[in-house]
Design an enzyme around this catalytic site. Sequence first.
Site, mmCIF file in Angstrom:
data_model
loop_
_atom_site.group_PDB
_atom_site.id
_atom_site.type_symbol
_atom_site.label_atom_id
_atom_site.label_comp_id
_atom_site.label_asym_id
_atom_site.label_seq_id
_atom_site.Cartn_x
_atom_site.Cartn_y
_atom_site.Cartn_z
ATOM 1 N N CYS A 96 39.727 36.102 -14.961
ATOM 2 C CA CYS A 96 40.588 36.993 -15.798
ATOM 3 C C CYS A 96 39.378 37.905 -16.437
ATOM 4 C CB CYS A 96 40.247 35.182 -17.136
ATOM 5 S SG CYS A 96 38.370 35.143 -17.774
ATOM 6 N N ARG A 131 47.887 24.147 -15.836
ATOM 7 C CA ARG A 131 47.752 23.009 -16.040
ATOM 8 C C ARG A 131 48.912 22.569 -14.803
ATOM 9 N NH1 ARG A 131 44.311 25.831 -19.651
ATOM 10 N NH2 ARG A 131 46.132 25.323 -21.823
#
Length: 401
Positions: A344, A216
């Site tokens: 993921c 992020r």
Amino acid sequence: MAYADVILKKKSEKAVLRRHPWIYTGAILRIDGQPGQGDTVRVKTFSGDTLAFGSYSPCSQIAVRIWSFTEDEREIGPSFFRECLQAAIQARQITSDTFQLTADRLVNAEADGLPGLIVDHYGPYLVCQFLTAGAEKWRADIVNVLFEQLSLPVVSVYDRSDVDVRIQEGLELRTGLVCGHEPPDLIEIRENNCLLQVDIRQGHKTGFYLDQKRNRELVARYCPGKRVLNCFAYSGAFGIAALKAEADHVSNVEISDRALDLAERNRAINSIGPTRMINLKADVFSQLRLYRDTGQQFDLIILDPPKFAQSKGQIHKAARGYKDINLLAMKLLKPGGILVTFSCSGHIGPDLFQKIIADAAVDASCQLQVLENLSQNVDHPWTVTFPEGHYLKGFIARKMA
């Protein structure tokens, strides 16, 4: 201490000698003794040499998960878990921001020598997942060490063992307070310059995607002045980071009402004006097609989908899903725009994921220039002999004009 012996078939010891922590049922010749669920067993070669000690799971295809690779007799008990937990937390004091920021992963299962155990902290609240028979067997001792014997400011330990892998281990799903004070409905954490609300009771994983913390921060650097589309937004953390970095506007797309409520709360507590961020309840695949059909474009698109491949048998279907959303995203990007894309799924390796993105680029008639490779945060380490632990893969890439 008397342990049952798990005798491996001829030549099946290679994976253990290479320190891979899983032993599948097909590698086992016989078991001398009658170990119960989660009991510690001694792992031996066909010729009788001791290789390791691990936990036994009679219900799972992964019959043994290794606690300790050693030829010497090793007692697996409270002192063993105290040593492992202390080592894991000490390592994060060196490599992570655990005690500067307010949320981190403290224990990451196999990577910390504790298969099936996840421990995250959100301020003084610890959230645990006991995902395997071995972790479940030693649950009380592990909690005791975490709550009473480590130098952490802990007021409660909360259990989020509500993950389907427990069913494969013959265990029931479970959530709830283990010890200490009942945690509040929402816990506020700080990540870099962002305030974020976390729901440890019902939120995804243990309440938040701690593994994306560094990503992020990296993605935010590309966001000033940009119109950002944040897909599979969950509670909007990527969007908040983008807006704190002076993105012009963020559209969060998420299917869950509860997640979108958290995203709106996160917008408010960060004093971000409502015109700079919108939260759309929609299926991402459908919303991307709607944007395509209406001719909308974005400067930066983030794709952070849930795990598409739960097993090896789902790899082909998952690959189609990843290609679909990436192909659509590439068509929605302006020339020179930035694509941030992740997988993921542990069964989708880095090479396969790169091939999927390349195939999508070819079909989108564009060239992608990779700027950065992304992975899970430093507090989610993996070991080189256990590549399954390297589950999060990603790219920051530019759509070349």
